[in-house]
Write a protein that holds these residues in place. Sequence first.
Motif, mmCIF file in Angstrom:
data_model
loop_
_atom_site.group_PDB
_atom_site.id
_atom_site.type_symbol
_atom_site.label_atom_id
_atom_site.label_comp_id
_atom_site.label_asym_id
_atom_site.label_seq_id
_atom_site.Cartn_x
_atom_site.Cartn_y
_atom_site.Cartn_z
ATOM 1 N N ARG A 138 1.066 -1.168 -0.007
ATOM 2 C CA ARG A 138 0.054 0.037 0.113
ATOM 3 C C ARG A 138 0.806 1.086 0.123
ATOM 4 O O ARG A 138 1.879 1.235 0.637
ATOM 5 N N VAL A 139 0.490 2.311 -0.789
ATOM 6 C CA VAL A 139 1.133 3.536 -1.006
ATOM 7 C C VAL A 139 0.237 4.691 -0.672
ATOM 8 O O VAL A 139 -0.859 4.586 -1.360
ATOM 9 N N ASP A 140 0.419 5.383 0.449
ATOM 10 C CA ASP A 140 -0.285 6.373 0.882
ATOM 11 C C ASP A 140 0.531 7.796 0.363
ATOM 12 O O ASP A 140 1.589 8.007 0.577
ATOM 13 N N LEU A 141 -0.368 8.630 -0.538
ATOM 14 C CA LEU A 141 0.064 10.065 -1.022
ATOM 15 C C LEU A 141 -0.855 10.716 -0.944
ATOM 16 O O LEU A 141 -2.211 10.449 -1.372
ATOM 17 N N MET A 142 -0.765 12.077 -0.955
ATOM 18 C CA MET A 142 -1.587 13.100 -1.115
ATOM 19 C C MET A 142 -1.904 13.630 -2.462
ATOM 20 O O MET A 142 -0.591 14.200 -2.972
ATOM 21 N N ILE A 143 -3.068 13.870 -2.955
ATOM 22 C CA ILE A 143 -3.142 14.220 -4.558
ATOM 23 C C ILE A 143 -4.244 15.322 -4.233
ATOM 24 O O ILE A 143 -5.323 15.113 -3.676
ATOM 25 N N VAL A 144 -4.104 16.479 -4.703
ATOM 26 C CA VAL A 144 -4.905 17.803 -4.552
ATOM 27 C C VAL A 144 -5.494 18.103 -5.934
ATOM 28 O O VAL A 144 -4.879 18.092 -6.791
ATOM 29 N N LEU A 145 -6.690 18.460 -5.727
ATOM 30 C CA LEU A 145 -7.610 18.898 -7.119
ATOM 31 C C LEU A 145 -7.530 20.329 -6.596
ATOM 32 O O LEU A 145 -8.253 20.662 -5.820
ATOM 33 N N LEU A 146 -7.131 21.187 -7.721
ATOM 34 C CA LEU A 146 -7.381 22.759 -7.825
ATOM 35 C C LEU A 146 -7.877 23.286 -8.822
ATOM 36 O O LEU A 146 -7.825 22.764 -9.949
#
Length: 96
Positions: A3-11
């Motif tokens: 499992r890989v956790d990362l944050m991706i934001v929508l702007l």
Amino acid sequence: MKRVDLMIVLLGKEYGGKTSLLEQYLHDRFNGDLPYQNDTAGSERYEAMSKIYYRGAKAAIVCYDLTDSSSFERDAFSGHVRATSISVILFYITHS
């Protein structure tokens, strides 16, 4: 499977298609009648707060509306994200 956790934001600007994009990705459907989702990242008055929102993001998806030239003119998002997280990967998505 690892499992890989990362944050991706929508702007992007309000009504820029962020909610529709997420709906398509998560549920494999498009609903043009989705209500506007009240967020802070797309609103100019919350611009200072939005820097906190995308701090630590590994990627940012910047949404533009081809039918609204102001969504291109106010591209402060790219610069702010780069200033907050140098290693962030930016993706630009346009729609009409």
